[in-house]
Design a protein around this motif. Sequence first.
Motif, PDB file in Angstrom:
ATOM      1  N   GLU A 159     -38.540 -22.365 -23.393  1.00 56.11           N
ATOM      2  CA  GLU A 159     -39.030 -21.646 -24.563  1.00 56.11           C
ATOM      3  C   GLU A 159     -39.393 -20.199 -24.227  1.00 56.11           C
ATOM      4  N   PRO A 160     -39.107 -19.266 -25.154  1.00 58.30           N
ATOM      5  CA  PRO A 160     -39.553 -17.882 -24.957  1.00 58.30           C
ATOM      6  C   PRO A 160     -40.987 -17.711 -25.440  1.00 58.30           C
ATOM      7  N   ILE A 161     -41.773 -16.923 -24.739  1.00 65.24           N
ATOM      8  CA  ILE A 161     -43.103 -16.535 -25.210  1.00 65.24           C
ATOM      9  C   ILE A 161     -43.263 -15.037 -24.952  1.00 65.24           C
ATOM     10  N   ALA A 162     -44.272 -14.464 -25.527  1.00 66.53           N
ATOM     11  CA  ALA A 162     -44.531 -13.034 -25.330  1.00 66.53           C
ATOM     12  C   ALA A 162     -46.023 -12.798 -25.153  1.00 66.53           C
ATOM     13  N   LEU A 163     -46.348 -11.924 -24.221  1.00 64.09           N
ATOM     14  CA  LEU A 163     -47.708 -11.398 -24.060  1.00 64.09           C
ATOM     15  C   LEU A 163     -47.641  -9.920 -24.394  1.00 64.09           C
ATOM     16  N   VAL A 164     -48.558  -9.469 -25.240  1.00 64.64           N
ATOM     17  CA  VAL A 164     -48.573  -8.055 -25.622  1.00 64.64           C
ATOM     18  C   VAL A 164     -49.946  -7.471 -25.283  1.00 64.64           C
TER      19      VAL A 164
ATOM     20  N   VAL B  68     -44.839  -4.980 -24.272  1.00 61.71           N
ATOM     21  CA  VAL B  68     -44.338  -6.271 -24.748  1.00 61.71           C
ATOM     22  C   VAL B  68     -43.704  -6.974 -23.551  1.00 61.71           C
ATOM     23  N   VAL B  69     -44.349  -8.011 -23.075  1.00 66.34           N
ATOM     24  CA  VAL B  69     -43.902  -8.738 -21.883  1.00 66.34           C
ATOM     25  C   VAL B  69     -43.257 -10.039 -22.354  1.00 66.34           C
TER      26      VAL B  69
END
Length: 291
Positions: free
Chosen positions: A205-210, A196-197
């Motif tokens: 804004e927060p985002i996530a790459l999984v 979970v990056v």
Amino acid sequence: MTTPSTRGWFQRLVAQEDLNFLLTNRVPRIALTRAMGWFSRIESPLLTRVSMAVWRCFTPLDLSEAKHTEFRSLKDCFTRELKPGSRVFDARADVLCSPSDGIVGACGEVRQGQVYQAKGFPYATAELFGPTQDARVFEGGSYVTLRLTSAMYHRFHAPADGTVEHVTYLSGDTWNVNPIALQRVERLFCRNERAVVRLRLRTGEPIALVPVAAILVASIRLHFLNVLLHLGRRGANEMPCQAPHTKGQEMGWFEHGSTILVFVPPGFELAEGVATGAQLRAGQALLKRVG
């Protein structure tokens, strides 16, 4: 009305799917994945050429964009660089780009902490992110599933300017992530090995790459941590960091092919043309700000 011929076609299709599922999942997945990891690192140009010839019997491997076409090992081919200019990232400030090449799977809105891996197969974002990460910030936002086939370009890049603030590595299984498995194995992405990056965009804004690993691919390289995440790292590994990235900057690679899930908070929508089944290249518009 169903005719004998259509029934026969349907039965053959089901039989093919059953065989595919059997060959890729009803096997010692983790043992095969470790064996493939060992084999792919053997440095032998002759063995590599033979292996690539066999590989091409099963999937179209196009090396026309590769920076080099001679490889010391299969791993070198899997993680190959491309010629400069092969992937151009959309420069518009309101656009988040696709971090990788991929085929769009399930996508849409995060509702009540649930998203879908395939029609009728929901899973919880809280379970995907693991016990130490809070996924509630993405409630009402959007998600996109990007599946990388084995022949695709395996490196992934920053979708926008921002800073990686934390990585959680979660060890797990190595189920195949092809459409057949996604329609049969509940909560598959939550079972598999993954990272979970968490990023914060320059605009706040927060985002996530999984990145999610799969059978034959359970090694994820993150350049900014200079670490190879693999099955030997048990449990939830927490890796806080402060790693600035510019849009398009390379973040890491898979050592075979797998899936990247992208999560954004409310305020974004899918870019034009992004829908289940669409094939994207790294750098194409994936999401855009609303308003």
